[in-house]
Scaffold this motif. Sequence first.
Motif, PDB file in Angstrom:
ATOM      1  N   LEU A 169      25.504  56.206  35.609  1.00 57.76           N
ATOM      2  CA  LEU A 169      26.674  56.190  34.765  1.00 57.76           C
ATOM      3  C   LEU A 169      27.527  57.530  35.131  1.00 57.76           C
ATOM      4  N   ALA A 170      27.022  58.327  36.135  1.00 59.26           N
ATOM      5  CA  ALA A 170      27.818  59.656  36.467  1.00 59.26           C
ATOM      6  C   ALA A 170      29.172  59.420  36.878  1.00 59.26           C
ATOM      7  N   GLY A 171      29.401  58.426  37.548  1.00 54.59           N
ATOM      8  CA  GLY A 171      30.758  58.171  38.098  1.00 54.59           C
ATOM      9  C   GLY A 171      32.019  57.803  36.825  1.00 54.59           C
ATOM     10  N   GLN A 172      31.286  57.263  35.405  1.00 53.09           N
ATOM     11  CA  GLN A 172      32.275  56.742  34.632  1.00 53.09           C
ATOM     12  C   GLN A 172      32.259  58.434  33.656  1.00 53.09           C
ATOM     13  N   VAL A 173      31.110  59.178  33.641  1.00 54.41           N
ATOM     14  CA  VAL A 173      31.247  60.535  32.787  1.00 54.41           C
ATOM     15  C   VAL A 173      32.235  61.387  33.544  1.00 54.41           C
ATOM     16  N   GLU A 174      32.243  61.506  35.038  1.00 55.79           N
ATOM     17  CA  GLU A 174      32.650  62.359  35.758  1.00 55.79           C
ATOM     18  C   GLU A 174      34.262  62.591  35.381  1.00 55.79           C
ATOM     19  N   ALA A 175      34.988  61.186  34.831  1.00 50.53           N
ATOM     20  CA  ALA A 175      36.307  61.297  34.416  1.00 50.53           C
ATOM     21  C   ALA A 175      36.516  62.003  33.401  1.00 50.53           C
ATOM     22  N   HIS A 176      35.677  62.461  32.404  1.00 48.31           N
ATOM     23  CA  HIS A 176      35.873  62.997  31.510  1.00 48.31           C
ATOM     24  C   HIS A 176      35.127  64.525  31.159  1.00 48.31           C
ATOM     25  N   ILE A 177      34.926  65.241  32.448  1.00 46.95           N
ATOM     26  CA  ILE A 177      34.239  66.424  32.269  1.00 46.95           C
ATOM     27  C   ILE A 177      35.314  67.481  32.979  1.00 46.95           C
ATOM     28  N   THR A 178      35.294  68.736  32.586  1.00 45.25           N
ATOM     29  CA  THR A 178      36.070  69.786  33.508  1.00 45.25           C
ATOM     30  C   THR A 178      34.927  70.552  34.289  1.00 45.25           C
ATOM     31  N   PRO A 179      34.923  70.449  35.424  1.00 42.80           N
ATOM     32  CA  PRO A 179      33.651  71.294  36.151  1.00 42.80           C
ATOM     33  C   PRO A 179      34.142  72.713  36.058  1.00 42.80           C
ATOM     34  N   ASP A 180      33.119  73.731  36.707  1.00 40.73           N
ATOM     35  CA  ASP A 180      33.248  75.017  36.818  1.00 40.73           C
ATOM     36  C   ASP A 180      34.096  75.463  35.436  1.00 40.73           C
ATOM     37  N   HIS A 181      33.437  75.367  34.284  1.00 42.47           N
ATOM     38  CA  HIS A 181      33.970  75.838  32.926  1.00 42.47           C
ATOM     39  C   HIS A 181      33.204  77.096  32.725  1.00 42.47           C
ATOM     40  N   TRP A 182      33.743  78.313  32.920  1.00 46.17           N
ATOM     41  CA  TRP A 182      33.391  79.689  32.870  1.00 46.17           C
ATOM     42  C   TRP A 182      33.454  79.962  31.240  1.00 46.17           C
ATOM     43  N   MET A 183      32.615  80.899  30.901  1.00 45.69           N
ATOM     44  CA  MET A 183      32.611  81.366  29.510  1.00 45.69           C
ATOM     45  C   MET A 183      32.511  83.070  29.777  1.00 45.69           C
ATOM     46  N   ARG A 184      33.750  83.593  29.019  1.00 43.98           N
ATOM     47  CA  ARG A 184      33.864  84.961  29.173  1.00 43.98           C
ATOM     48  C   ARG A 184      33.872  85.649  27.699  1.00 43.98           C
ATOM     49  N   PHE A 185      33.212  86.781  27.860  1.00 47.99           N
ATOM     50  CA  PHE A 185      33.072  87.513  26.514  1.00 47.99           C
ATOM     51  C   PHE A 185      34.032  88.573  26.464  1.00 47.99           C
ATOM     52  N   TYR A 186      34.579  88.788  25.434  1.00 47.42           N
ATOM     53  CA  TYR A 186      35.886  89.714  24.930  1.00 47.42           C
ATOM     54  C   TYR A 186      35.659  90.842  23.938  1.00 47.42           C
ATOM     55  N   THR A 187      35.876  92.087  24.148  1.00 39.66           N
ATOM     56  CA  THR A 187      35.744  93.071  23.142  1.00 39.66           C
ATOM     57  C   THR A 187      36.800  92.831  22.071  1.00 39.66           C
ATOM     58  N   ALA A 188      37.073  93.656  20.924  1.00 37.78           N
ATOM     59  CA  ALA A 188      37.868  93.205  19.954  1.00 37.78           C
ATOM     60  C   ALA A 188      39.192  93.664  20.691  1.00 37.78           C
ATOM     61  N   THR A 189      39.284  94.562  21.635  1.00 35.26           N
ATOM     62  CA  THR A 189      40.520  94.881  22.346  1.00 35.26           C
ATOM     63  C   THR A 189      40.945  94.256  23.448  1.00 35.26           C
ATOM     64  N   GLY A 190      40.022  93.085  23.616  1.00 38.02           N
ATOM     65  CA  GLY A 190      40.577  91.958  24.686  1.00 38.02           C
ATOM     66  C   GLY A 190      39.828  92.286  25.935  1.00 38.02           C
ATOM     67  N   GLN A 191      39.308  93.262  26.263  1.00 33.11           N
ATOM     68  CA  GLN A 191      38.530  93.734  27.413  1.00 33.11           C
ATOM     69  C   GLN A 191      37.267  92.836  27.707  1.00 33.11           C
ATOM     70  N   CYS A 192      37.419  92.150  28.766  1.00 32.59           N
ATOM     71  CA  CYS A 192      36.218  91.358  29.077  1.00 32.59           C
ATOM     72  C   CYS A 192      34.939  92.074  29.699  1.00 32.59           C
TER      73      CYS A 192
END
Length: 596
Positions: A70-93
């Motif tokens: 089913l991966a071919g069908q699922v692939e149409a509904h994913i965003t690959p390379d989805h990064w996660m970034r952590f920020y301080t209260a002042t917006g610094q990553c």
Amino acid sequence: MQTAADTLAQAPTYDVAIIGAGPVGLTLANLLGQAGVRTLVVEKLDHIIDYPRAIGIDDESLRTLQAAGLAGQVEAHITPDHWMRFYTATGQCFASIEPRTDEFGWSRRNAFIQPQVDAILHQGLARFAHVQTLFGRELAHFAQDDSGVDLTLQAGDGTRQTLRARFMVACDGGNSSVRRTLGIAFEGRTKPNQWIVVDVRNDPLGTPHIGMHCDPERPYVSAALPHGIRRFEFMVMPGETEQELSQPENLARLMRKVVADPESLDYIRKRVYTHNARLAAKFREGRVLLAGDAAHIMPVWQGQGYNSGMRDASNLAWKLAMVAKGQAGEALLDTYGLERRDHARSMIHLSEVAGDIFAPESRTAARVRDTVMLALNAVPPVKQYFAEMRFKPMPRYEQGVVLHAADNPARQAPLLGGLLDRSGDTPLGRLLGLMAEKKESPLGRLIHSLEAPEPSPVGRMFIQPRVTDGEGRIQRLDDAIGPRFAIIAWGTDPTHGMDAQTLAFWQRLDACLVRIMPPGQLGHCPPVREGVLTLGDVQGRIKDWFARQTRSIAFVRPDRFVAALASPQETGAVSAQLARLLHAPLLPAYAPALQD
């Protein structure tokens, strides 16, 4: 007069009954359906859940969906390379998780919208005449004996029906009635704070990826999802209630932190949830097994609740199929808990650490976190360690269907012990512990610099690069070999050292026998035994993988974990040992061709 025994004898019989049509139950049913196993899925709701829940799917889960076809069908509904970034209260990553590797054939981090994938899984069951789904049925009662499980199902109108299955798998969620009926402890803790989730259409920000905003006044998450959906999550502060936060004026106040015009948002849903970290004391009781949230639940911070459940389905499906088809003894099912429970515990621990770092208990702790993490982020090896997501505990099975040779796990070095003793049970201490567990981490390299060479790949997932066949078709490795056992050899015929008995054993299990070589040699390679598949190593990754080993043949399980390594002359002995671990006879009594 018809007796109760007569009624049970007439009840429909299945090999496996699955309680719960969530992602784990549906995935398990698809994998069993592919294996030809008679399967029943029971769901108390009238339809699958259609509101958003999980938003992160990893490479291992996509590989499982690939195995389900089913991966071919699922692939149409994913965003690959989805990064996660952590920020301080002042917006610094201060940390960015950006894994760019695809060793298992897929991007390591992907965004998705769970109901869309659940719908594909549900529709996939229509491929199998031997898989039945019953919605609007609640499991009212069950009882097991030496040969099966009797299930009493109750419909919404009160009518009941009795069914029988050889095995039952509880995929009925964190509040599992099956687990509670069996009296299996669900050990762990519940975090005191809650979070409100807000999903909106027509993404008002439009920026990609996930932002973890560590604002001590009110931490929040902003996540871009496929198809123009945006998820926001806000911490519920002491004294606040779900009812109060859901009021339009209070919700607008929350949303004003992240968007300019809260009144124009197109809301999908608003929901408050609590973070739990719990693990079932065992995953099997007789003929009943637990999977997914019924077996373990964890905080959302690394998106591993959904993915851990998918690992359960992948691990359990091929074992249930072998037992159901008479290829292995029922004791094989004991390896499910042996292999999955420890890793589920590790993922719970990782999720708790991530949550503690994201939302510490005090402003002072938040300032310490910002200072420490910004300092660590300035060190290139440490920055790379986080970016490549090396802190994630990858499954490595020490027990079960794995044949470890001279594997010597690294000892805890005095340096590590001292660091952990001084930092104690704090978020920093737990982070150091996670980093030191892996040889690839900067701290791990230092600690293990005097230890043994790279650990054996036995018990770890095999890679999935691109390969080509003799016709020039290029595809992912799993698509070439199919969802079954594979015996993969570099450059040689994997059956060369097998006697007739060993070869018959693997043929009985429908194993794929594979010879891998450089693609340029495909037109000039020596002949092999009939039934051996020859593939070209397009990316050179399989050659590199075998170059790090001392043996040239890998025995790969249907869930793509390496069960054993062997040299050509060791294939017979290794096969006999694996047969014992599988509780499968190497020489089946019903094989007339081998009885002469």
